[in-house]
Design an enzyme around this catalytic site. Structure first.
Site, PDB file in Angstrom:
ATOM      1  N   TRP A 281      23.546  81.061 104.423  1.00 49.75           N
ATOM      2  CA  TRP A 281      22.664  81.493 103.502  1.00 49.75           C
ATOM      3  C   TRP A 281      21.360  80.707 103.509  1.00 49.75           C
ATOM      4  O   TRP A 281      20.223  81.272 103.109  1.00 49.75           O
ATOM      5  CB  TRP A 281      23.258  81.981 102.149  1.00 49.75           C
ATOM      6  N   ASP A 282      21.432  79.395 104.222  1.00 50.77           N
ATOM      7  CA  ASP A 282      20.200  78.509 104.258  1.00 50.77           C
ATOM      8  C   ASP A 282      18.891  79.423 104.876  1.00 50.77           C
ATOM      9  O   ASP A 282      17.971  79.119 104.518  1.00 50.77           O
ATOM     10  CB  ASP A 282      20.711  77.282 105.032  1.00 50.77           C
TER      11      ASP A 282
ATOM     12  N   GLU B 163      29.487  74.529  95.198  1.00 48.67           N
ATOM     13  CA  GLU B 163      30.703  74.418  96.085  1.00 48.67           C
ATOM     14  C   GLU B 163      31.625  73.540  95.432  1.00 48.67           C
ATOM     15  O   GLU B 163      32.730  73.415  95.861  1.00 48.67           O
ATOM     16  CB  GLU B 163      30.573  74.308  97.712  1.00 48.67           C
TER      17      GLU B 163
ATOM     18  N   LYS C  71      27.510  70.534  92.222  1.00 47.05           N
ATOM     19  CA  LYS C  71      26.852  70.043  93.595  1.00 47.05           C
ATOM     20  C   LYS C  71      25.346  70.277  93.753  1.00 47.05           C
ATOM     21  O   LYS C  71      24.724  69.410  94.294  1.00 47.05           O
ATOM     22  CB  LYS C  71      27.677  70.674  94.740  1.00 47.05           C
TER      23      LYS C  71
END
Length: 780
Positions: free
Chosen positions: A355-356, A498, A611
């Site tokens: 998805w970056d 995550e 994260k």
């Protein structure tokens, strides 16, 4: 050690950075951040001479292969063409011996050229000047050029030089190629032909060497050597003190997966084409080839012309570094290929796209070069085949996009096993490929974002509507009915954070799924009246009459977490109930993931620690759905609990800090984002550069400091420049028009050559203009 001001008061100031001392134990840093490429291929910048700990990588985009059925597909590490073995008076040259002075390895961003020079004194006391140059052509996507100069300074030497094509490469041990065929033509042209083991992609690499002594070309008789997976030419010569040997090495790289017309021919034709291309490069010569490459990059920098007048001159260099890598990693030549999470600079994440691309990288192209943004979205359209297969395999309908994708039709390619669990000693299972599902709505969002900013109706007709409709159908089938609460839920997922696995009702996932279904409903109703023929065509494929009823029913009943009495929206059903711990030692860490030196992932899963940006990402993407005070309350709650262990995180927090007019924090987070790759951490980039972070750096500047957003189909500007910045200028494309934006402490100026009236929203006020607009800055 990297220096960002080694070149001052010259034409390359703020265009280059330099390694001033070779570090045998930290080679990965420069190999990655100084890597070269052109979107077709990427070349990691290992030194010419070999060292233990070096990683030599040559990747060709889209050539994915599986080592065996138990591993996932990855970009194969092609044969190395950069190593040059040098012997001085019979002794192997190495920076580990002798004494080195005047060491300098520089990446010139303006010309996309890697240079290295130094004076080396042998153990016998002979001083020799070395200079190396290297480029991966932007003019000829198949060309690599290497130049070497050797000059003994005090007394003569016997020089032995070995260079060729070395296919004894692997991906961390996995070998992706059959042995192949090696041949040397006319004692001059080397050619390697190899085929990947599973995907059966043919690679043809052709190379030659040319030599000059003191500017006069010489023919040196080579010793030809061919062994297993390797061939090279060995040249021996005597050099007097003051004489300069110059070697040019030209390489052509071709594969059967190339989009060029010759790639569809048979292997024999591809071999001939590669050899002929090499001879044409030989006729042009290294200097002319490099000049053509420079011209291509000059055009790139003219298009992406940024100006930053900052009290810290590093800021402009960092932005140029980001744009440089965005260009060398992006396959602008072929819409069948995406952008890897490490670009083409290293083996990290196996060359897979995440998805970056859609959330962090695509906006740069949407507003800088929309045709490239379209190409990247067409890659996702081609991936519908794999997305539909994944949905079916998981018992769902529609298109369920893979968390990691390689060749678009491959489907899910996320590895199953990852790092060690410090408690059990076993490998940790990677659940992302199974339950990190927000990627599907992220892609739908990206389609909408591109369309709103570009007005590209043909893309929507050919690709976009189908993508949005089928992703909405997935979400409708994915929702789970909670009879007791009379709501639809999304259980057992991973959100952007995550560190929280197997959670229920991740707010980001639920809100984005809701957005996806609402968007599908909007376009379904719009097409009914605007283009019923297209709707009928899509209905025959996607059964839209039935699906649209489900979208409506379930979008109205999906659970969307609401703020509590403090104004905090729970990241998931249980996040706010989890244990609080002191994160101070980990917030100041020098290496990401230090938390896992003390805790296992299962333990971290039970703590209020994130994260990366999760719900805060939601406030950025769907910002006009949330009140400013709500966003600030959640920022204040979640930021202290976020370790920024993902390179995606700093940019989002920086942009939100800009929204809150916290200029100091916004700039601090921007700087931390720029230092992920360019900063002092010696091993942060060993596996490759951080693609999404580089897109995020651009977003910090344009979306954050310039306050540029697309909201409800309108372009907004709300500049909040850092106190240390005096001027910011950048280009921007909006609905086919190019805008030149200039922001100072006192004024916002926008120029356009578009003859039509341009409509914008500046500081909340709608304005229209043609030609030029000047707007007085508002200081808060």
């Amino acid at each position: 050690m990297l220096s960002y001001n080694a070149i001052q008061r010259s034409e390359l100031e703020q265009w280059s950075f330099t390694e001033t001392e070779f570090n045998l134990l930290a080679q990965g840093k420069c190999e990655s951040v100084m890597s070269l490429g052109n979107g077709y291929m990427g070349l990691r910048s290992a030194t010419e001479e070999a060292y233990i700990g070096a990683t030599r990588n040559l990747f060709v985009n889209g050539t994915f292969n599986r080592f065996d059925e138990l591993e996932v597909t990855e970009l194969p590490n092609a044969a190395d063409v950069t190593q040059v073995e040098l012997f001085i008076d019979g002794q192997r040259f190495s920076l580990e011996t002798g004494k080195v002075t005047d060491y300098n390895r520089t990446l010139n961003l303006r010309d996309a050229e890697l240079t290295r020079s130094f004076v080396w004194r042998s153990d016998e006391g002979k001083r020799i000047q070395f200079e190396f140059r290297r480029f991966v052509s932007k003019h000829d996507l198949h060309l690599i050029g290497i130049k070497l100069q050797v000059t003994p300074l005090d007394e003569g030497i016997t020089l032995r030089l070995a260079s060729g094509i070395n296919a004894q490469m692997s991906n961390s041990g996995s070998q992706h190629f059959h042995e192949g065929e090696k041949r040397i033509f006319n004692k001059k042209y080397l050619q390697l032909v190899q085929t990947t083991t599973e995907s059966k992609v043919d690679f043809v690499l052709s190379a030659l060497h040319q030599f000059w002594i003191d500017g006069c070309q010489v023919d040196l008789e080579p010793q030809m050597e061919i062994e297993r997976r390797k061939m090279e030419m060995v040249y021996t010569m005597e050099l007097k003190a003051g004489q300069t040997l110059e070697m040019h090495k030209l390489v052509q790289v071709h594969t059967s997966r190339d989009s060029d017309s010759h790639a569809s021919a048979n292997l024999e034709s591809l071999r001939s084409y590669s050899l002929e291309a090499l001879k044409q490069a030989e006729a042009a010569g290294y200097d002319r080839l490099f000049e053509q490459h420079q011209q291509e990059w000059a055009a790139i920098w003219d298009r992406y012309s940024f100006e930053i007048d900052s009290e810290n001159r590093f800021d402009l260099l960092a932005l140029r570094f980001a744009i440089y890598h965005l260009m060398v990693m992006t396959p602008v030549h072929d819409h069948r290929m995406g952008i890897g999470a490490k670009g083409l600079s290293g083996e990290g994440y196996k060359g897979h796209s995440f998805w970056d691309t859609e959330i962090f990288i695509l906006p740069f192209f949407i507003y800088s070069e929309p045709k490239i943004a379209r190409s990247l979205l067409e890659y996702r359209y081609l991936g519908l085949e794999g997305a539909r297969r994944k949905a079916k395999e998981n018992g769902f309908e529609g298109a369920m996009y893979p968390w990691e994708v390689a060749w678009p039709s491959d489907g899910e390619v996320t590895p199953v096993w990852g790092a060690v669990d410090i408690v059990t000693g076993k490998q940790t299972k990677i659940w992302s490929g199974f339950i990190e599902q927000h990627i599907t709505s992220d892609i739908a969002y990206a389609v909408w974002h591109y369309y709103q900013a570009s007005g590209d109706q043909s893309f929507m007709d050919e690709c976009g509507y189908e993508m949005i409709f089928d992703t909405a159908t997935f979400w409708a089938s994915r929702l789970e009915w909670n009879e007791e609460a009379s709501i639809y839920e999304i259980n057992e997922v991973i959100g952007p954070d995550e560190y929280k696995e197997h959670v229920d009702n991740n707010a980001f996932t639920n809100y984005m799924a809701h957005f996806n279904m609402q968007l599908a409903l909007h376009y379904y109703d719009e097409l009914k009246t605007r283009n019923p023929e297209l709707l009928s065509s899509l209905d025959s494929i996607l059964n839209l009459a039935h699906s649209s009823q489900e979208w409506q029913e379930k979008a109205d009943a999906i659970y969307l977490p609401k703020p509590d009495e403090r104004g905090i929206i729970a990241q998931d059903d249980n996040y706010l109930l989890k244990q609080l711990i002191d994160l101070t030692p980990y917030k100041s860490q020098s290496k990401v993931g230090s938390l896992f030196q003390d805790y296992s992932l299962d333990q971290v899963n039970e703590m209020q620690v994130s994260k990366q940006a999760d719900i805060l990402m939601l406030f950025y993407l769907l910002e006009n759905r949330f009140a400013p005070e709500l966003k600030r309350a959640n920022y204040d709650y979640y930021e202290p609990k976020t370790l920024h262990d993902s390179s995606l995180s700093f940019s989002t927090h920086s942009i939100l800090a800009s929204d809150f007019d916290d200029k100091k924090l916004a700039y601090e987070l921007f700087r931390r984002a720029t230092e992920i790759d360019l900063g002092p951490h010696e091993h942060s980039s060993d596996a490759g550069i951080h693609s999404a972070s580089l897109g995020g750096i651009w977003q910090c500047v344009v979306m954050g400091f310039a306050g540029m957003r697309m909201l409800d189909g309108e372009l907004h500007l709300h500049p909040r420049m850092p106190e240390s910045w005096h001027r910011l200028a950048f280009p921007l494309y909006w609905k086919g028009s190019k805008l030149e934006c200039i922001i100072t402490k006192d004024q916002l100026e926008i120029k356009t050559d578009c003859t039509d009236e341009v409509h914008l929203v500046i500081y909340g006020k709608r304005v229209s203009f043609t030609g030029q607009l000047q707007f007085e800055m508002i200081h808060i």
